[in-house]
Design a protein around this motif. Structure first.
Motif, mmCIF file in Angstrom:
data_model
loop_
_atom_site.group_PDB
_atom_site.id
_atom_site.type_symbol
_atom_site.label_atom_id
_atom_site.label_comp_id
_atom_site.label_asym_id
_atom_site.label_seq_id
_atom_site.Cartn_x
_atom_site.Cartn_y
_atom_site.Cartn_z
ATOM 1 N N THR A 108 10.319 6.199 6.543
ATOM 2 C CA THR A 108 9.304 6.630 7.488
ATOM 3 C C THR A 108 8.731 5.430 8.236
ATOM 4 N N VAL A 109 7.802 5.694 9.136
ATOM 5 C CA VAL A 109 7.143 4.620 9.856
ATOM 6 C C VAL A 109 6.361 3.711 8.909
ATOM 7 N N PHE A 110 5.991 4.229 7.744
ATOM 8 C CA PHE A 110 5.248 3.446 6.758
ATOM 9 C C PHE A 110 6.182 2.619 5.870
ATOM 10 N N GLY A 111 7.386 3.110 5.676
ATOM 11 C CA GLY A 111 8.329 2.461 4.779
ATOM 12 C C GLY A 111 9.090 3.488 3.975
ATOM 13 N N PRO A 112 9.816 3.071 2.933
ATOM 14 C CA PRO A 112 10.577 4.018 2.122
ATOM 15 C C PRO A 112 9.675 4.953 1.322
ATOM 16 N N VAL A 113 10.102 6.206 1.196
ATOM 17 C CA VAL A 113 9.370 7.160 0.363
ATOM 18 C C VAL A 113 9.766 6.883 -1.081
ATOM 19 N N MET A 114 8.904 6.163 -1.756
ATOM 20 C CA MET A 114 9.225 5.722 -3.113
ATOM 21 C C MET A 114 9.186 6.890 -4.093
ATOM 22 N N TYR A 115 8.167 7.735 -3.960
ATOM 23 C CA TYR A 115 7.993 8.852 -4.876
ATOM 24 C C TYR A 115 8.243 10.157 -4.148
ATOM 25 N N ASP A 116 9.200 10.917 -4.669
ATOM 26 C CA ASP A 116 9.462 12.248 -4.132
ATOM 27 C C ASP A 116 9.765 13.183 -5.296
ATOM 28 N N HIS A 117 10.187 14.407 -4.986
ATOM 29 C CA HIS A 117 10.355 15.404 -6.036
ATOM 30 C C HIS A 117 11.550 15.152 -6.938
ATOM 31 N N LYS A 118 12.419 14.234 -6.555
ATOM 32 C CA LYS A 118 13.613 13.982 -7.358
ATOM 33 C C LYS A 118 13.538 12.691 -8.163
ATOM 34 N N TYR A 119 12.466 11.978 -8.008
ATOM 35 C CA TYR A 119 12.310 10.721 -8.756
ATOM 36 C C TYR A 119 11.638 11.042 -10.075
ATOM 37 N N GLU A 120 12.289 10.689 -11.176
ATOM 38 C CA GLU A 120 11.795 11.108 -12.478
ATOM 39 C C GLU A 120 10.437 10.527 -12.828
ATOM 40 N N ASN A 121 10.059 9.423 -12.190
ATOM 41 C CA ASN A 121 8.723 8.872 -12.390
ATOM 42 C C ASN A 121 7.789 9.312 -11.272
ATOM 43 N N LYS A 122 8.071 10.509 -10.713
ATOM 44 C CA LYS A 122 7.260 11.017 -9.612
ATOM 45 C C LYS A 122 5.823 11.191 -10.068
ATOM 46 N N LEU A 123 4.915 11.190 -9.134
ATOM 47 C CA LEU A 123 3.506 11.340 -9.445
ATOM 48 C C LEU A 123 3.215 12.770 -9.869
ATOM 49 N N ASP A 178 0.833 -1.205 0.000
ATOM 50 C CA ASP A 178 0.000 0.000 0.000
ATOM 51 C C ASP A 178 0.866 1.253 0.000
ATOM 52 N N TYR A 179 0.243 2.383 -0.386
ATOM 53 C CA TYR A 179 0.951 3.657 -0.481
ATOM 54 C C TYR A 179 0.312 4.682 0.452
ATOM 55 N N TYR A 180 1.160 5.499 1.069
ATOM 56 C CA TYR A 180 0.702 6.519 2.011
ATOM 57 C C TYR A 180 1.275 7.882 1.613
ATOM 58 N N GLU A 181 0.411 8.875 1.608
ATOM 59 C CA GLU A 181 0.817 10.236 1.274
ATOM 60 C C GLU A 181 1.470 10.862 2.497
ATOM 61 N N ILE A 182 2.738 11.248 2.353
ATOM 62 C CA ILE A 182 3.528 11.772 3.467
ATOM 63 C C ILE A 182 3.593 13.297 3.389
ATOM 64 N N GLN A 183 3.451 13.949 4.541
ATOM 65 C CA GLN A 183 3.579 15.404 4.610
ATOM 66 C C GLN A 183 4.896 15.748 5.296
ATOM 67 N N PHE A 184 5.854 16.247 4.493
ATOM 68 C CA PHE A 184 7.143 16.649 5.041
ATOM 69 C C PHE A 184 7.104 18.124 5.424
ATOM 70 N N ARG A 185 7.942 18.499 6.370
ATOM 71 C CA ARG A 185 8.021 19.904 6.784
ATOM 72 C C ARG A 185 8.522 20.773 5.641
ATOM 73 N N ASP A 186 9.492 20.223 4.852
ATOM 74 C CA ASP A 186 10.012 20.946 3.692
ATOM 75 C C ASP A 186 10.635 19.934 2.746
ATOM 76 N N SER A 187 11.199 20.413 1.652
ATOM 77 C CA SER A 187 11.709 19.525 0.603
ATOM 78 C C SER A 187 12.947 18.741 1.016
ATOM 79 N N SER A 188 13.536 19.058 2.155
ATOM 80 C CA SER A 188 14.692 18.276 2.616
ATOM 81 C C SER A 188 14.263 16.901 3.119
ATOM 82 N N MET A 189 12.979 16.732 3.383
ATOM 83 C CA MET A 189 12.405 15.474 3.862
ATOM 84 C C MET A 189 12.997 15.020 5.194
ATOM 85 N N GLN A 190 13.544 15.952 5.966
ATOM 86 C CA GLN A 190 14.154 15.607 7.249
ATOM 87 C C GLN A 190 13.113 15.244 8.301
ATOM 88 N N GLU A 191 11.919 15.839 8.204
ATOM 89 C CA GLU A 191 10.881 15.600 9.193
ATOM 90 C C GLU A 191 9.529 15.435 8.504
#
Length: 818
Positions: A409-424, A364-377
């Motif tokens: 994350t607690v859900f698993g790896p963030v598969m899709y982010d702003h740097k993945y060329e097949n991003k959503l 399954d996939y979960y939409e993650i809300q990061f504090r900013d694009s650094s994905m630190q939090e």
């Protein structure tokens, strides 16, 4: 002039030497260094030699503890007799490498996201870097690392994998350059040492390939387009025609795990306008199998018969390698995975076992809300949580490394982010939660099944199994037959995980796994058989939501025929495994004929229609009716769904074939019949006629090319893993197809047919579409394909060590010593 001629000759020679020793890329195809490839001493000519087929021989291998005798029969099947288990797995690894080294290596490169390391970034239309990035971000390597810890923490599988790895490496170390498999020479690289991690990667790849259909983002797109009511019409959770693994009417116990469904779940994403793209790679939706076991009450001998035929990609070298393993503690025979120890599907002197894909949704996939694009939090349960990061380095042949920095994350790896060329397309972040990320030890199950003597042994063997979920079939000489849908399955509320879910808190998180004792299972049912064919295992009274996508019709026809059969023999079961009857067409033809206005057909169209009406409903190789039905039904689906699905350019999941059949069987005015692009209201009669006329155009072209017969139209082939046509076997005269027991498509189908009669002396039969050797230059490369296509089986020789030396089918012997 002589000096000029000398210079021309010199530079031509230098240029030729250079060209012959570099790897070229011409028209999107990789060309090996021709000097090495054509060398008489080291090139591809050496692969035409027949090796390891001496009448007798002895081979000393450092690392063995005792003597191992290996007898090869006339089909090059090894019968291994070892003084101890460690040596048996050592020699199994050695033999796998001897005959399938490149295949083993290539498959683990694929699983590990390393293909661009040997293939380059892109060859032709295949983007290897994109594939590598997908598998790295999916967490394939991460999951394999977790499972490897479990495998190596268990004393049994630690010994097994260490021995197997040592055996593979013993063979690799013995190789001379001229002995490298052909594909290494074609791709201009050499094997690296085998590791236990490679075995873990291979087994983890099977978790991906057999995970069932995954349509989360496409289903979310559909929720944007359709109302909740229409969505359920297009994607019903249960099918009218379902004949489940556990018969309808079975009373299930109350759910042992109480679930809390969020109040927002039913309306989530309906009406949303975000644009979501499809994931890059999907397993074949028909990756599945048939398996069944009949009790002695239904057989001529009074003993059980177990049958299995997994449906997977048809490749050369074959996915399977046949062998017998015998030690002082067990003796088993069957199909093995080159890349893994143990017998995977097979039998021993007391029992037999097999598998079909459970098709359950465990990713399954979960939409993650990061504090900013650094994905630190990231936000979770009302506060910001620290991310951890995983760095994946992808080596690309001839280019700089590509580094993937993946937030965890607690859900698993963030598969899709702003740097993945097949991003959503919606620019959001999505983490993937997958049961295969959790540490598990599937090898232990196969190892214990190799030794299983009774039902209790079987239950113990499967108890540790987690992923991919399988319908685990079992039968014994003493008369038990059983089937269990086994795996670590998340307990879900209705529709949970069918769409990407919010990941800002734990309300949509899995609440636990279904207790193992609540998994669907059957033991010695009164009807005298157990079976599965990837259909839903239960009806809608089962207390948990299963998710996934399930074919209906193979299960219907298998159960129908097994109910009808008595005094069953192994030959009956072999005929059933290769049965070409089309029960889907049986149900669909009366509906099509009912609504067809044949008077509006042209003469050549009438001829096709009459051919269809007179068809015997078997998808045999020469059948033209099978082709007509397939093309007509596809055309009808396009007529019915095409208008609604054309409203968006977003990828959508096409409804299952049975959805349309069941809908128009119930209701001739099914709302999707009408074309929303026109002011008039179309009828089912108009759609059926229009679809046939459209199909007739394609059918007439096929007829003109002499391709109207089903085998020619379907055009089944067994392709080489590199998709090099010269190394495959194409245009095979075989019937079957989707919804057919003989589930053979173009490049997909029964990959190992096995029938085991559990008499005092095991009587077993099998065949797979390939050969024991992975070397295209060997006569054993594709030995079995003609028999497989013809529906013929080989007698499987389960030989006691005392009988092997004088057995008439044994052709040579190799003794391995320390």
């Amino acid at each position: 002039m002589r000096f000029v001629a000398f210079l021309v000759s010199l530079f031509s020679t230098i240029g030729l030497i250079y060209i012959l020793n570099i790897q070229l890329h011409l028209a999107g195809t990789t060309v090996p260094p021709l000097g090495k490839f054509l060398s008489p001493q080291h090139g591809f000519w050496q692969n035409a030699e027949s090796r390891f087929t001496e009448p007798n021989g002895e081979l000393k291998l450092a690392g063995l503890q005792g003597k191992v005798d290996v007898y090869f029969d006339e089909r090059l099947v090894p019968h291994v007799y070892a003084d101890n288990e460690r040596d048996a797995y050592f020699v199994q690894g050695y033999l796998h490498a001897k005959y399938r080294l490149w295949q083993m290596d290539f498959q683990t490169y694929a699983a590990g996201g390393r293909l661009s390391e040997i293939m380059g970034e892109k060859v032709g239309e295949t983007d290897f870097l994109a594939l590598d990035r997908f598998f790295r971000r999916l967490g394939m390597v991460y999951g394999a690392e977790q499972s490897l810890k479990e495998m190596e923490a268990n004393a049994i599988t630690k010994l097994e994998t260490d021995a197997y790895t040592a055996g593979v490496n013993s063979y690799i170390q013995s190789l001379q350059p001229h002995q490298l498999p052909l594909e290494y020479k074609l791709l201009n690289y050499a094997p690296e040492p085998w590791t236990n991690m490679k075995t873990a990667l291979f087994l983890k790849y099977m978790s991906y390939d057999l995970a069932g259909s995954e349509w989360d983002f496409e289903m979310s797109n559909a929720k944007q387009l359709f109302s909740a009511e229409d969505f359920e019409l297009l994607y019903p959770a249960f099918q009218d025609f379902l004949d489940p693994m556990v018969p309808k009417g079975t009373v299930f116990q109350k759910a042992g795990l109480a679930l809390t469904k969020p109040a927002s779940a039913d309306s989530l994403y309906f009406g949303r306008k975000a644009q979501l793209e499809s994931t890059l790679v999907k397993p074949d939706k028909d990756n599945g199998s048939n398996n069944w076991a009949v009790a002695g009450s239904k057989t001529q001998s009074g003993r059980p018969i177990l049958c299995n035929d997994p449906h997977l990609g048809l490749n050369l070298p074959s996915l399977w390698y046949e062998m017998q393993l015998t030690t002082p503690t067990f003796s088993s025979y069957g199909a093995t995975f080159p890349g893994s120890p143990a017998i995977i599907i097979g039998f021993n002197d007391s029992s037999a076992w097999g598998f079909t894909n459970a098709m359950r949704d465990v990713r399954d996939y979960y939409e993650i809300q990061f504090r900013d694009s650094s994905m630190q939090e990231y936000m979770y349960n009302g506060s910001w949580h620290k991310s951890t990061f995983r760095t994946e380095v992808i080596k690309v042949k001839g280019k700089p490394d590509v580094v993937e920095r993946i937030a965890m994350t607690v859900f698993g790896p963030v598969m899709y982010d702003h740097k993945y060329e097949n991003k959503l397309g919606d620019k959001k972040y999505y983490a993937v939660k997958w049961k295969a990320h959790e540490g598990s030890n599937e090898l232990l199950t196969f190892t214990m099944l190799n030794r299983a003597h009774n039902y209790d042994d079987y239950k113990q063997a499967i108890s540790t199994y987690q992923t991919p979920g399988q319908n685990m079939l079992f039968a014994t000489k003493t008369g038990d037959i059983a089937i269990t849908q086994q795996g670590a399955f998340p307990a879900k509320w209705f529709r949970q995980g069918d769409f990407p879910m919010p990941g800002t808190d734990s309300s949509y998180l899995w609440e636990g796994d279904i207790p193992a004792n609540e998994n669907p299972m059957m033991l010695n049912p009164p009807r005298g058989f157990v079976s599965s064919a990837n259909q839903l295992p239960v009806d809608n009274t089962y207390p948990y939501y299963l998710g996934g996508s399930y074919p209906v019709y193979r299960g219907v026809i298998i159960n129908r025929l097994l109910n009808q059969m008595n005094n069953i023999t192994p030959n009956d079961m072999m005929q059933l495994q290769t049965n070409n009857y089309n029960v889907f067409a049986e149900m669909a033809r009366p509906v099509l004929v009912k609504y067809m206005d044949a008077g509006k057909l042209a003469d050549d169209e009438k001829e096709l229609y009459e051919n269809f009406v007179g068809w015997n409903l078997y998808n045999d190789p020469t059948s033209e009716g099978a082709t007509i039905f397939k093309v007509w039904w596809d055309s009808l689906e396009a007529e019915v769904w095409g208008d609604e699905f054309a409203q968006t350019k977003l990828p959508l999941r096409w409804p299952d074939e049975g959805t349309l059949l069941e809908a128009i069987t119930r209701d001739s005015s099914f709302k999707f019949i009408d074309d929303i692009r026109t002011p008039t209201v179309e009828t089912i009669n108009e759609k059926v006629l229009t679809a046939f006329k459209s199909a007739a155009k394609e059918l007439k072209i096929a007829s003109a090319k002499n391709n109207l017969a089903w085998a020619k139209y379907k055009d089944t082939g067994v392709r080489h893993l590199l998709r090099t046509s010269a190394l495959g076997r194409l245009h095979l005269p075989i019937g079957g197809g989707e919804h057919i027991i003989n589930a053979t498509k173009r490049y997909h189908g029964p990959s190992w047919r096995m029938v085991v009669h559990l008499t005092d002396e095991i009587e077993a039969y099998g065949v797979y579409p390939g050969g024991q050797s992975g070397n295209p230059g060997s006569k054993y490369y594709d030995t079995f394909i003609n028999n497989w296509a013809d529906g013929k089986f080989y007698k499987l020789l389960f030989i006691k060590q005392s009988q092997a030396a004088n057995h008439p089918a044994i052709k040579w012997k190799i003794t391995f010593t320390p």
